[in-house]
Each structure stands twice: as C-alpha cells, then as structure tokens.
Design a protein around this motif. Structure first.
Motif, short mmCIF file in Angstrom:
data_model
loop_
_atom_site.label_atom_id
_atom_site.label_comp_id
_atom_site.label_asym_id
_atom_site.label_seq_id
_atom_site.Cartn_x
_atom_site.Cartn_y
_atom_site.Cartn_z
N GLY A 182 16.84 18.37 16.18
CA GLY A 182 18.16 18.03 16.72
C GLY A 182 19.28 18.54 15.84
O GLY A 182 19.04 19.13 14.78
N VAL A 183 20.53 18.30 16.27
CA VAL A 183 21.67 18.66 15.42
C VAL A 183 21.72 17.65 14.28
O VAL A 183 21.30 16.50 14.44
N PRO A 184 22.19 18.10 13.10
CA PRO A 184 22.22 17.17 11.97
C PRO A 184 22.91 15.87 12.34
O PRO A 184 24.03 15.88 12.84
N THR A 185 22.22 14.76 12.18
CA THR A 185 22.71 13.46 12.63
C THR A 185 22.26 12.40 11.64
O THR A 185 21.06 12.20 11.46
N PRO A 186 23.18 11.70 11.01
CA PRO A 186 22.74 10.63 10.11
C PRO A 186 22.19 9.45 10.92
O PRO A 186 22.51 9.29 12.10
N GLY A 187 21.37 8.64 10.28
CA GLY A 187 20.82 7.48 10.98
C GLY A 187 20.38 6.42 10.00
O GLY A 187 20.17 6.71 8.81
N ILE A 188 20.30 5.21 10.49
CA ILE A 188 19.78 4.11 9.66
C ILE A 188 19.17 3.07 10.58
O ILE A 188 19.59 2.93 11.74
N GLY A 189 18.17 2.36 10.09
CA GLY A 189 17.56 1.33 10.92
C GLY A 189 16.56 0.52 10.12
O GLY A 189 16.44 0.68 8.91
N TRP A 190 15.91 -0.39 10.82
CA TRP A 190 14.86 -1.21 10.20
C TRP A 190 13.86 -1.64 11.26
O TRP A 190 14.13 -1.51 12.46
N ALA A 191 12.74 -2.11 10.79
CA ALA A 191 11.79 -2.74 11.70
C ALA A 191 11.23 -3.98 11.00
O ALA A 191 11.05 -3.99 9.78
N ALA A 192 11.00 -5.02 11.79
CA ALA A 192 10.45 -6.27 11.26
C ALA A 192 9.18 -6.60 12.01
O ALA A 192 9.11 -6.45 13.23
N GLY A 193 8.17 -7.05 11.29
CA GLY A 193 6.87 -7.35 11.89
C GLY A 193 6.90 -8.70 12.58
O GLY A 193 7.19 -9.73 11.96
N ILE A 194 6.60 -8.71 13.87
CA ILE A 194 6.66 -9.96 14.65
C ILE A 194 5.62 -10.97 14.15
O ILE A 194 5.91 -12.16 14.02
N GLU A 195 4.41 -10.49 13.84
CA GLU A 195 3.37 -11.44 13.40
C GLU A 195 3.80 -12.11 12.09
O GLU A 195 3.60 -13.30 11.89
N ARG A 196 4.41 -11.32 11.20
CA ARG A 196 4.83 -11.90 9.92
C ARG A 196 6.01 -12.83 10.11
O ARG A 196 6.11 -13.86 9.43
N ILE A 197 6.91 -12.51 11.02
CA ILE A 197 8.01 -13.43 11.33
C ILE A 197 7.43 -14.76 11.81
O ILE A 197 7.81 -15.83 11.34
N LEU A 198 6.46 -14.68 12.73
CA LEU A 198 5.89 -15.91 13.28
C LEU A 198 5.16 -16.72 12.20
O LEU A 198 5.22 -17.94 12.18
N MET A 199 4.49 -16.00 11.29
CA MET A 199 3.77 -16.70 10.22
C MET A 199 4.72 -17.41 9.27
O MET A 199 4.41 -18.49 8.76
N ALA A 200 5.89 -16.81 9.03
CA ALA A 200 6.81 -17.38 8.04
C ALA A 200 7.85 -18.30 8.66
O ALA A 200 8.63 -18.90 7.95
N ALA A 201 7.85 -18.40 9.99
CA ALA A 201 8.93 -19.13 10.64
C ALA A 201 8.60 -20.60 10.91
O ALA A 201 9.48 -21.37 11.22
N GLY A 202 7.34 -21.00 10.79
CA GLY A 202 7.00 -22.38 11.11
C GLY A 202 7.20 -22.67 12.58
O GLY A 202 6.98 -21.81 13.43
#
Ligand code: HAM
Length: 409
Positions: free
Chosen positions: A296-316
C-alpha cells in the motif's frame, strides 16, 4: 468406538461462556463505536505471504506456529495467527486510504497458533483488536492505549499493569540490532542455547529469556530506548504526557519485546497479576511501515489486541444477560393449540417457550419456574389458565386474547 473430543489446544464455547463473551463484545462495541471504530472481519485464512511479509520471517509465529496448507491450486494459505496484517491487507485492497483518516477498525475474531497448550494459551483463541490507520499523531497512540485500559477496567479485569516502551524508527532499530548482536556474541558462552541460536535471527528476543544467567547478561546489554533520535524521543514523550493527563498508570520497560516484527515507535503490553505464566492480557504498538510492506501507500498505523480467554480468566464474575421467558406455555393432551399460541406470542415480540419434553403439568410449572418465566399459561382448548408466577395470582383468559393481554403487561 473412540470417544471424539475437540482437538488439543481448542475448546467448545458453551452457552454460559458464550453469554460472558457476548458481554465482553457489548462493552467493547459500545466504547469503540462511540470512539469512531467500525467493525471489520477478515477471512479466517489468508495467503501465507500476508503473514510472512507482514508479521516477519524471523518471528516465532511465522517460523513455527502457523497452520499452513495448500489449496487445490497449490497456493499456500495460512489460518490467521493474528489480525493486524490481514486488516492492513484489507485496507490496501479496498483503497481505504481514500477514506477520512484515521481509519479506525475493530474486530473480535478467532486466531490460530500452533503453540504448546497451557493455561491461557490455546491453539484457537479469540482476540478483541483495534487498528487506527493513517495518523502518526501521538494522540492516536494515547487514545488506543486509553481505550484498552478503559475496556479492561469496565470488564473488571483484576491487577492490571501497563508496560510501555518505544522502538524508534527502523534505522535506529537496525543499528541497535547490530550492537545488541555484537554484545550477545561477546557473551555467547553465558547465554542459554535457545538465545544463542537466535542471535542472528532475532537478538531482541534475548530480553524475553527466563534463564537466570542469560538475564544477568541482559542486565548489562545496550538499551534501545536510550538511543531514540530527536523526533522519536519527542513522540514518545508526548505519548507519555498524554497518558499521564488521562490518569493511566504505566511503567517504562526498555526490555519490552513483542513477538511481531512490524512494530515501530510506541510499544505496550497490559498484563494481569491475576493470571499465571501467560500474564499478557493485551498488547500492541505502532507499525508505521506495515501497510507499505504489504503493497500500500506509506501509511502509519497503531493498534492492539487483547485475548478474550485471558480477559475472562482475570475478570472474575461477569454479568450474564439472559432474557427469561415472558410466558411458558403448558398443556395436557394435544400440543397444537399451545404451539399456535407460541408462534403468535413470538410474532408479538414476547419471549415465549412451550413444553417440549412431555412433563406432567406439575413438572411443566417447575420448569417454568426454573427458567424464571413471568407467566405460566396452561392452554386448555380455547381457554388459558394464566398464572402470574411473580404475584402468585391466577386468572382465566380466552386463548385468542392471551397475547394482547401479555403484551400489555
Ligand atoms: P499478540 O501479543 O501476539 O499481538 O496477541 C495479543 C493478545 O492475544 C495477547 O496479549 C494474549 O492475550 C492473546 N493471545 C496471543 N496468543 C494466544 C494464545 N495462543 N492463546 C490465548 N491467547 C493468546 C497481536 O496479535 C497483535 N496483532 C496485536 C496488535 C494489533 N498490534 C498492533 N495491532
């Protein structure tokens, strides 16, 4: 016959779990859509090249964790191990650079990695992720990080910590890699074999080693964060300042390493002390070269991903929103009148269930109570004995009038 089970490292999502996931989805969608993020879902598999070029040949993911196969035409395809490269592929394919920038996208999808399964680590797992493309302003970095902090807080994820670093621009990083390689070669004798073998391929991973002697060596290693050039350092300082103003607590970790090669500048990881060895709840960073790398044309980007299983494990505990039936239709003898009423009740928007298991009338009422139904309606020809299970009262109504009577409640 052999008992069949889900493949190692995978799991079934049963209704109770699905309800918790739906809650995560709702909380995330509400916040992200309010912030201008639109949902994107890419295919479960891509041309292998999307990942070898995007994620990087030297990464563990590409080297040994991809489920790849050939299709009829002999083309190599891969079950997606992550979402950033596919989203950038879609961004290029659909000419999204013509949209108002930044283009903000989010996904909640499953991903595949051939890793050794353990608690919190699966071969098919779910990620909530976001990508903001087309801006390199530090405000975008801070915004994405604050969004993840907010989601984790709203979901009640316990004992969260945020580690933050910056990798600078590719040229600074390349020069640093050289120096780090030299340092590692000088101390090769004291490094764990796995680290030693990867000096050429991926020297930065040495910071990730849990081997005590390797860690001693790494304590004296050159640090990339101290070498950032003027613009990179200013960008990082702005991101930090914005996070502080937003009240987000973080630790600077110059040894933060992530298993993907596309990162530039801002890098971050959220961990939860409520989790075991696999403590990474979510992570991400800036990837200003990735779109161009994928054609593609030069394009800056930023993002994240979070693991659903780990969220559920740590969320009570998580609220499970199940809608109890408005009415449970009971009958003795022929079910056809009850069935007809069931259909019209649903047409009218009521949550309605009817007896399908041949229970006695008493058993049917027990079942209605178990489900938390508001009304128990015994259909007897053209009449209905309607019991309000909350109030404990009973009345008789014409079957033809039942639905209107219930809709009016
Ligand atoms: P990642 O750090 O590889 O980043 O994965 C993000 C999160 O997915 C991890 O923090 C973890 O919670 C979860 N995760 C990863 N692998 C597994 C597994 N085998 N089992 C269970 N959960 C797992 C990425 O994937 C990047 N695409 C993030 C990103 C988006 N960077 C920029 N934009």
């Amino acid at each position: 016959m052999n008992k069949l089970s889900a493949p190692r490292g995978t799991f079934d999502i049963l209704p109770e779990q699905a309800a918790k996931r739906a809650h995560v989805d709702r909380v995330a969608a509400e916040l992200l859509e309010g912030a201008g993020y639109g949902r994107i879902e890419t295919p479960s598999f891509e041309a292998t090249e999307v990942f070898s070029r995007g994620v990087g040949e030297a990464t563990d993911i590409v080297q040994k964790e991809m489920y790849s196969f050939h299709d009829d035409g002999g083309r190599s395809l891969t079950l997606r191990p992550e979402g950033t490269a596919p989203v950038c592929r879609a961004y290029v394919e659909h000419g999204m650079h013509k949209l108002p920038l930044p283009v903000r996208l989010y996904y909640l999808s499953s991903f595949f990695r051939a890793e050794r399964p353990q608690a919190g680590r699966y071969r098919q797992f779910w990620q909530l992720g976001i990508e903001a493309l087309g801006s390199d302003e530090p405000e975008v970095d801070a915004e994405t990080i604050v969004l993840l902090a907010t989601i984790l807080r709203r979901l009640g994820v316990a004992a969260v910590r945020l580690r933050l670093s910056s990798l600078g621009s590719p040229d600074v990083r390349a020069a640093y890699r050289e120096d780090l390689g030299n340092y590692l070669r000088e101390h090769a004798g004291r490094l764990a074999p796995a680290v030693r073998e990867r000096i050429e391929l991926n020297p930065l991973r040495a910071f990730d080693s849990s081997d005590p002697v390797t860690r001693q060596v790494m304590a004296g290693a050159p640090v990339l964060l101290e070498r950032l050039g003027g613009e990179d350092a200013a960008h990082f300082a702005e991101v930090r300042g914005l996070l502080e103003r937003a009240g987000v607590v973080y630790e600077i970790d110059p040894t933060l390493v992530r298993g993907l090669d596309y990162y530039t500048r801002t890098l971050f990881e959220f961990t939860s002390d409520a989790l075991g060895a696999q403590s990474g709840v979510g992570g991400g960073g800036r990837y200003d070269g990735l779109v161009e790398q994928l054609g593609g044309v030069p394009t800056p980007g930023i993002g994240w991903a979070a693991g659903i299983e780990r969220i559920l494990m740590a969320a009570g505990e998580m609220p499970i929103e199940v809608r109890p039936p408005d009415v449970y239709l009971a009958f003795e003898g022929s079910p056809s009148n009850a069935f007809e009423t069931l259909t019209s009740a649903r047409e009218a928007g009521l949550a309605a269930q009817m007896e399908l298991a041949g229970r006695s009338l008493k058993g049917q009422q027990k079942q209605a109570e178990r489900l938390g139904a508001r009304y128990f309606a015994v259909v007897e020809g053209d009449r209905v004995r309607l019991r309000d299970l909350r109030a404990g009262t009973e009345e008789t109504v014409a079957r033809a009038a039942l639905v209107d009577r219930l809709v009016a409640v």
